[in-house]
Scaffold this motif. Sequence first.
Motif, PDB file in Angstrom:
ATOM      1  N   UNK A  15      41.599  36.716  34.284  1.00 37.61           N
ATOM      2  CA  UNK A  15      41.546  37.377  35.308  1.00 37.61           C
ATOM      3  C   UNK A  15      40.518  38.267  35.650  1.00 37.61           C
ATOM      4  N   UNK A  16      40.062  39.380  36.617  1.00 32.69           N
ATOM      5  CA  UNK A  16      38.705  40.171  36.298  1.00 32.69           C
ATOM      6  C   UNK A  16      38.860  41.039  34.205  1.00 32.69           C
ATOM      7  N   UNK A  17      39.651  41.443  34.661  1.00 32.72           N
ATOM      8  CA  UNK A  17      40.218  43.073  33.710  1.00 32.72           C
ATOM      9  C   UNK A  17      39.979  42.367  31.816  1.00 32.72           C
ATOM     10  N   UNK A  18      40.752  40.804  31.997  1.00 36.23           N
ATOM     11  CA  UNK A  18      40.741  40.615  30.416  1.00 36.23           C
ATOM     12  C   UNK A  18      39.210  39.672  30.429  1.00 36.23           C
ATOM     13  N   UNK A  19      39.261  38.893  31.284  1.00 36.29           N
ATOM     14  CA  UNK A  19      37.579  38.257  31.188  1.00 36.29           C
ATOM     15  C   UNK A  19      36.697  39.674  31.182  1.00 36.29           C
TER      16      UNK A  19
END
Length: 543
Positions: free
Chosen positions: A134-138
């Motif tokens: 997701x955006x955060x883990x990316x």
Amino acid sequence: MTRPTALAGLAEEVTCAICLDIHSTPVSLSCGHSFCKQRVQQSRQLRPQVPFRFPLCHSQAEPAAELQPNVQLRSIVEKFLDAPTQEKKEDGEMQSEDEDESSGPEDGVILCDSCLQEPQPALKTCLTCEASLCQAHLSKHRTKSHLKDHVLVEPCDAQVLAERRCRQHSKLLECYCKTDSVCICVMCCVTSSHKNHEIIPLEEAFGQVQKAFPETLKALQKHEAELNQRITNLLKQEDEVEAEESLRRNQLESLFEQMQLQLENTKAEVLTALRQNEEQQLSKIRTQIEKHQEEKDAASRDIQELNVLKHQKDMLLFTKAFEAIRTRKRNAVPTAAGVTLPTPPILFDELTTDITLRLFQQFLSDTKALFKDLPVCEHLTVSVKHLNGFHSNATRVYAPPRILYDFLHDLHAFPNNQRATEQVQSNQSFSGGRHFWEVDTSNATGWKLGIVQPSVECYLQTFADRLCVFKGQTMIADKGCPVALKVVRVELDCRRNTLAFYNASVKDGDPAESLRLIETLSIPSIYPAYAIFYTSDGYLQLL
């Protein structure tokens, strides 16, 4: 490095990769990574029987593996919390906004593999880690220096990930074999059947196909347009066939209605003739009955008078009365049982019935043959010998001796003791089917048209103002030649073994009047047959 930048890097190190928050009671796993103890326990509780996969390295650990507190990391976290920075706040705000944007996953989207409680929609999939992020883990994934070389693609599921790996070596498909036109891995280049093939990097292959893409698209669009046009033409043809079949069906129904009407009219005419004949016969019989009845009544009266007279005693009266009765005129009674009656207009016996039925069956057979096997127009040519500088079109037959033709058949003697004449025959022969050809005779006199078979000639010939049909030396018909006869149609039916001649001079107007039968004759069933032509003056033009 400035203090804000250092603190930003430190914030990344003290953030849990699972909950994306500052570590709370960090524990170390056997892989060496640290996570919040509470998050790891929650993950184990969700799937107690499944081996635990570490979120970052995706290595596995048994569910009962012991969690070791990471004292040093906890101390760093405590110190970090004591010195917050504006950069940390902004980073937190940005992270919050990213979480808001990525919230609300829809059905069918690829979810993040690192989110444990509420997985968010993935923005990218790492082919090296085989994990969707997701955006955060990316964002965390991109900041790791040892993960920067990983290949990120659009989110894809496990099935697509499997297709990106070589089935034989389980390596990423990073090369392209131009020899076999397939994507392969590095191991395929050196160990498999692709070893000596022309191999290029996948990026180069992508560039080449990108260049070929417009031309290929254009070719496919052209092909699609051609197929659309083809389908349109076929649909139009389908409509035409339906319209033509409807017209033929209506014409056929009209034809049979007319035939039925004519049959009914003929039946009515025959029945009327039979009824009139019956009335004539009955009238004659009744007239005779009335006549004989009157004579019978007179005879009865004479008998009564004689019976009365036999009691007469007077000789004079007896003699006078008897002589008067005896001398009365009486017609002789015919010896025949009946009278001669008028001949019936039609006789129905076994022979007549059989002949009528056979003729009707032949009519039905001819009708079926007419519909099933239409005659084919043959554009004939003849072989020509050049002599004394004269030459001829192969579709014209000139009167001899201006041009002599190759004889493909022995000379034939005309009937009525005429001299032998030179005739020509067609290059084409006939052994089956129905065929016809038309000849313009307006520029010829004394002409002859027909066919020649191995054993006999059958033809139509002009004598002065007469049309004669011959079968060998036998004249089949002798008719007057129509003044307007210009075009003759010769029709050969090899299946029914018939040869017909038509006056085809009328080309426009009523189709029923365009062909007028001159004569039809039966021919031997011996083939091949050739068309023959002759004229004593002028020329014949094959149409």
